[in-house]
Design an enzyme around this catalytic site. Structure first.
Site, PDB file in Angstrom:
ATOM      1  N   LYS A 209       0.841  -1.198   0.000  1.00 57.78           N
ATOM      2  CA  LYS A 209       0.000   0.000   0.000  1.00 57.78           C
ATOM      3  C   LYS A 209       0.879   1.253   0.000  1.00 57.78           C
ATOM      4  O   LYS A 209       0.692   2.166  -0.778  1.00 57.78           O
ATOM      5  CB  LYS A 209      -0.909  -0.037   1.235  1.00 57.78           C
ATOM      6  CG  LYS A 209      -1.831   1.141   1.370  1.00 57.78           C
ATOM      7  CD  LYS A 209      -2.807   0.908   2.515  1.00 57.78           C
ATOM      8  CE  LYS A 209      -3.533   2.185   2.886  1.00 57.78           C
ATOM      9  NZ  LYS A 209      -4.448   2.012   4.006  1.00 57.78           N
ATOM     10  N   GLU A 215      10.538  -4.637   4.596  1.00 54.14           N
ATOM     11  CA  GLU A 215      10.626  -6.043   4.194  1.00 54.14           C
ATOM     12  C   GLU A 215      10.320  -6.199   2.709  1.00 54.14           C
ATOM     13  O   GLU A 215      11.029  -6.889   1.968  1.00 54.14           O
ATOM     14  CB  GLU A 215       9.623  -6.893   4.997  1.00 54.14           C
ATOM     15  CG  GLU A 215       9.929  -7.043   6.468  1.00 54.14           C
ATOM     16  CD  GLU A 215       9.299  -5.965   7.334  1.00 54.14           C
ATOM     17  OE1 GLU A 215       9.035  -4.844   6.812  1.00 54.14           O
ATOM     18  OE2 GLU A 215       9.087  -6.218   8.530  1.00 54.14           O
ATOM     19  N   GLY A 269      -4.965  -2.165   5.107  1.00 48.67           N
ATOM     20  CA  GLY A 269      -4.184  -3.295   4.608  1.00 48.67           C
ATOM     21  C   GLY A 269      -4.877  -4.629   4.840  1.00 48.67           C
ATOM     22  O   GLY A 269      -4.994  -5.461   3.939  1.00 48.67           O
ATOM     23  N   ARG A 270      -5.364  -4.845   6.063  1.00 49.25           N
ATOM     24  CA  ARG A 270      -5.968  -6.150   6.386  1.00 49.25           C
ATOM     25  C   ARG A 270      -7.359  -6.315   5.783  1.00 49.25           C
ATOM     26  O   ARG A 270      -7.976  -7.367   5.926  1.00 49.25           O
ATOM     27  CB  ARG A 270      -6.009  -6.349   7.903  1.00 49.25           C
ATOM     28  CG  ARG A 270      -6.677  -5.212   8.658  1.00 49.25           C
ATOM     29  CD  ARG A 270      -6.354  -5.289  10.147  1.00 49.25           C
ATOM     30  NE  ARG A 270      -6.832  -4.133  10.902  1.00 49.25           N
ATOM     31  CZ  ARG A 270      -6.189  -2.971  10.985  1.00 49.25           C
ATOM     32  NH1 ARG A 270      -5.068  -2.778  10.305  1.00 49.25           N
ATOM     33  NH2 ARG A 270      -6.655  -1.984  11.718  1.00 49.25           N
ATOM     34  N   GLU A 355      -5.307  -7.043  14.991  1.00 50.98           N
ATOM     35  CA  GLU A 355      -4.783  -5.734  14.592  1.00 50.98           C
ATOM     36  C   GLU A 355      -5.899  -4.693  14.660  1.00 50.98           C
ATOM     37  O   GLU A 355      -5.655  -3.526  14.965  1.00 50.98           O
ATOM     38  CB  GLU A 355      -4.196  -5.820  13.183  1.00 50.98           C
ATOM     39  CG  GLU A 355      -3.244  -4.681  12.878  1.00 50.98           C
ATOM     40  CD  GLU A 355      -2.485  -4.879  11.573  1.00 50.98           C
ATOM     41  OE1 GLU A 355      -1.998  -5.987  11.308  1.00 50.98           O
ATOM     42  OE2 GLU A 355      -2.400  -3.919  10.809  1.00 50.98           O
ATOM     43  N   HIS A 386      -5.038 -33.780  17.411  1.00 54.32           N
ATOM     44  CA  HIS A 386      -3.947 -34.645  17.867  1.00 54.32           C
ATOM     45  C   HIS A 386      -2.861 -33.840  18.554  1.00 54.32           C
ATOM     46  O   HIS A 386      -1.748 -34.328  18.737  1.00 54.32           O
ATOM     47  CB  HIS A 386      -3.378 -35.421  16.669  1.00 54.32           C
ATOM     48  CG  HIS A 386      -4.392 -36.345  16.071  1.00 54.32           C
ATOM     49  ND1 HIS A 386      -4.458 -37.685  16.398  1.00 54.32           N
ATOM     50  CD2 HIS A 386      -5.426 -36.090  15.233  1.00 54.32           C
ATOM     51  CE1 HIS A 386      -5.486 -38.230  15.754  1.00 54.32           C
ATOM     52  NE2 HIS A 386      -6.083 -37.279  15.041  1.00 54.32           N
ATOM     53  N   LYS A 514       7.574  -0.602  12.171  1.00 52.52           N
ATOM     54  CA  LYS A 514       8.187  -0.236  10.895  1.00 52.52           C
ATOM     55  C   LYS A 514       9.375   0.706  11.087  1.00 52.52           C
ATOM     56  O   LYS A 514      10.232   0.803  10.238  1.00 52.52           O
ATOM     57  CB  LYS A 514       7.153   0.411   9.963  1.00 52.52           C
ATOM     58  CG  LYS A 514       6.107  -0.592   9.469  1.00 52.52           C
ATOM     59  CD  LYS A 514       5.230  -0.012   8.385  1.00 52.52           C
ATOM     60  CE  LYS A 514       4.197  -1.041   7.944  1.00 52.52           C
ATOM     61  NZ  LYS A 514       3.392  -0.639   6.818  1.00 52.52           N
TER      62      LYS A 514
HETATM   63  C1  G6Q Z   1      -2.681  -3.961   7.812  1.00 50.26           C
HETATM   64  C2  G6Q Z   1      -1.449  -3.422   8.370  1.00 50.26           C
HETATM   65  C3  G6Q Z   1      -0.182  -4.079   7.909  1.00 50.26           C
HETATM   66  C4  G6Q Z   1       0.221  -3.726   6.478  1.00 50.26           C
HETATM   67  C5  G6Q Z   1       1.650  -4.171   6.252  1.00 50.26           C
HETATM   68  C6  G6Q Z   1       2.124  -3.908   4.835  1.00 50.26           C
HETATM   69  O1  G6Q Z   1      -3.777  -3.560   8.048  1.00 50.26           O
HETATM   70  O2  G6Q Z   1      -1.404  -2.055   8.252  1.00 50.26           O
HETATM   71  O3  G6Q Z   1      -0.245  -5.475   8.024  1.00 50.26           O
HETATM   72  O4  G6Q Z   1      -0.643  -4.322   5.567  1.00 50.26           O
HETATM   73  O5  G6Q Z   1       2.473  -3.536   7.174  1.00 50.26           O
HETATM   74  O6  G6Q Z   1       2.040  -2.553   4.515  1.00 50.26           O
HETATM   75  P1  G6Q Z   1       2.212  -2.082   3.029  1.00 50.26           P
HETATM   76  O7  G6Q Z   1       1.129  -2.688   2.213  1.00 50.26           O
HETATM   77  O8  G6Q Z   1       2.154  -0.586   3.069  1.00 50.26           O
HETATM   78  O9  G6Q Z   1       3.562  -2.589   2.575  1.00 50.26           O
END
Ligand code: G6Q
Length: 548
Positions: A209, A215, A269-270, A355, A386, A514
């Site tokens: 996003k 990462e 994001g989620r 989250e 199990h 981050k």
């Molecule tokens: C989701 C969070 C988090 C995010 C990641 C990746 O709701 O904000 O999980 O999706 O940190 O972020 P980017 O898409 O900006 O790389």
């Protein structure tokens, strides 16, 4: 600023506090034997999903009080505010419109003078054209060969959704395309994959996003360097595309803006699987199926918007969750999908709920006076049986379970599905009934050993029961039912956020992560041995520097 009375000040909350004194004495066995209608009374259907919530420690009165609490918290008005694009994400001053991503083309939704539905469908059209070209083989790599492997590089919300959904819908996958997901900054993740794929037939989707996440940027740069070992810069557009809200950063990376699939800051994001973040899913299952996935979620949206609270599946799930968390002291919920293809669903829900509602202050910044989101965890049945199901049956904590199963399998192996369902139903029954000491004694073989020895085993073999669960059934796992299932939990999360009075749509804890590593990263790569931290952190940095 929207301000709520504290949850504990609501009349229904106080009535529930009095009511729980009785409820603590109930046993689910008795509730079932007292009411032969319990299953039909406490079950509901929506958008292709069936919810049995009868194996919960609730009575008619409990449910009535919970529905009153929902009304006191103005659930319907808050829901309508979300759907209409009000800026309910107060700390970021953003609308929350993942529901618009699955709304039909014919609808209109104005946000800041712009019809977002038109913008959404323009991107869906771009995704359709692109996915059809890749799937048909018309989109060729630098050597003219068709794409065989698709690598989604993203993390958190830009990874968990598409990875979970591609796995869940693997029966619908294109036979030529193998999907891969790389998220971890740990080079072992990318390295393991790059050894096994051919850069000339690989398409990389950089999904971020913000397009700044460490990462993802590091994995994207390493994948680019891997590709450029054989290919040229001019070949990059055939092998790298991006999904993001950050056009400038994408151009800087060297991706052709033609190959950029945008989305918007009002998609968390989620909650982004429905946006272009779902590109890998659309490539795998095809655009028609992706549309069915959106339509399944939209059907659940319609249900959530229009059903009375008493029949409203997300509201019911949310209220029952609150009942255990705030009145019966449960601190976690286990998710048990009885479907191997849903194996990433528990970790998907873990992010969605923890989250969103893992918050300690209310929307107005005041500390919460009650516990908020429980821990969400789990794994597929029958594997969990199990392993950790022992604790669920006989441990000291009561952990409610959500069982999720399909009536039909997506395979043709005889016998397996009946065995799977038998296990699923047997577990929820055993959690509910338990096994009394007398039943244990009755089951014991004719006493050959000394009677006292046999009697000493009784407490170990006794199961208290009264352990609650929901069971969600669907006909089969399809794009539409998966869409509805995800939307169900999204709305459950929303309702719980409103009940607790938190902002479910920010994530400052994740944002902190981050930036935290940045200083230490530069210290690790520099030559000096800084002494800026506590003795533990300094000592760990020193050991790592000595080894690097
Ligand atoms: C989701 C969070 C988090 C995010 C990641 C990746 O709701 O904000 O999980 O999706 O940190 O972020 P980017 O898409 O900006 O790389």
């Amino acid at each position: 600023m929207i301000s709520h009375a504290d949850l504990t000040a609501q009349a229904s909350f106080q009535a529930l506090q009095a009511h729980v004194i009785d409820a603590r004495a109930w046993h689910l066995r008795d509730l079932f034997s007292q009411d032969s209608n319990r299953f039909s009374k406490f079950s509901t259907e929506a958008a292709g999903l069936f919810l049995d919530y009868s194996k919960n420690r609730v009575s008619d009165t409990t449910m009535q009080l919970l529905f009153s609490l929902a009304r006191e918290r103005a659930i319907e008005a808050r829901r309508d505010a979300m759907f209409s694009g009000e800026k309910i994400n107060l700390t970021e001053q953003r609308a929350v419109l993942h529901t618009a991503l699955r709304a039909p083309r014919t609808t209109t939704l104005m946000l800041d003078g712009q019809n977002v539905i038109a913008d959404i469908h323009a991107v869906l059209d771009q995704m359709k054209t692109f996915t059809e070209r890749v799937r048909s083989g018309q989109w060729a790599g630098r050597t003219g060969e068709a794409i065989t492997d698709i690598v989604n590089i993203g993390i958190g919300g830009s990874d968990l959704g598409p990875k979970m959904a591609c796995q869940a819908l693997r029966s619908f996958a294109h036979p030529r395309l193998t999907m891969h997901f790389v998220s971890n900054v740990d080079g072992h993740d990318l390295d393991a994959l790059l050894q096994n794929i051919n850069p000339d037939t690989t398409l990389v989707i950089i999904a971020s996003k913000t397009f700044t996440t460490l990462e993802t940027m590091m994995n994207a740069q390493s994948a680019r360097a891997w590709f450029l070992r054989n290919g040229n810069e001019s070949d990059l557009p055939k092998h790298f595309v991006a999904v993001s809200t950050n056009t400038e950063a994408i151009k800087k990376f060297g991706i052709d803006p033609e190959n950029m699939f945008p989305f918007w800051d009002w998609v968390g994001g989620r909650y982004s699987i429905w946006s272009a973040i779902g590109l890998s899913l659309a490539l795998s299952i095809g655009f028609e199926n992706f549309n069915r996935f959106l339509a399944g979620a939209h059907a659940m949206d319609r249900h959530f918007q229009s059903a009375r609270l008493e029949q409203n599946m997300p509201v019911i799930l949310a209220l029952i969750g609150l009942w255990y968390r705030n009145f019966l002291d449960s601190s976690s919920i286990s998710i048990a999908p009885y479907h191997q293809d849903l194996r990433y669903f528990p970790s998907y829900l873990q992010q969605l709920e923890m989250e969103s509602n893992g918050k300690r202050v209310a929307s107005d910044g005041t500390p919460l006076s009650v516990a908020s989101c429980p821990v969400i965890w789990g794994d597929v049945g029958t594997n969990g049986q199990h392993a950790y199901f022992q604790l669920l049956h006989q441990g000291t904590d009561v952990i409610p379970v959500d069982f999720i199963a399909t009536l039909k399998p997506n395979h043709a192996l005889p016998g397996h599905h009946a065995a799977l369902l038998a296990n699923c139903f047997a577990q929820s029954e055993a959690f509910m009934r338990g096994k009394t000491a007398d039943e244990v004694r009755a089951d014991m073989p004719a006493k050959t050993a000394a009677e006292s020895d046999a009697e000493s085993l009784v407490p170990h073999k006794t199961f208290p029961g009264n352990r609650p669960s929901n069971t969600i059934l669907m006909d089969a796992l399809t794009p539409a039912t998966l869409g509805a299932l995800i939307a169900l939990y999204e709305h459950k999360t929303f309702v719980q956020g409103v009940l607790w009075g938190v902002n479910s749509f920010d994530q400052w804890g994740v944002e902190l992560g981050k930036i935290l590593a940045k200083n230490i990263q530069s210290e690790l790569s520099g030559t000096a041995y800084p002494d800026l931290h506590d003795s533990s952190t300094n000592g760990l940095i020193a050991r790592a520097k000595a080894a690097l």
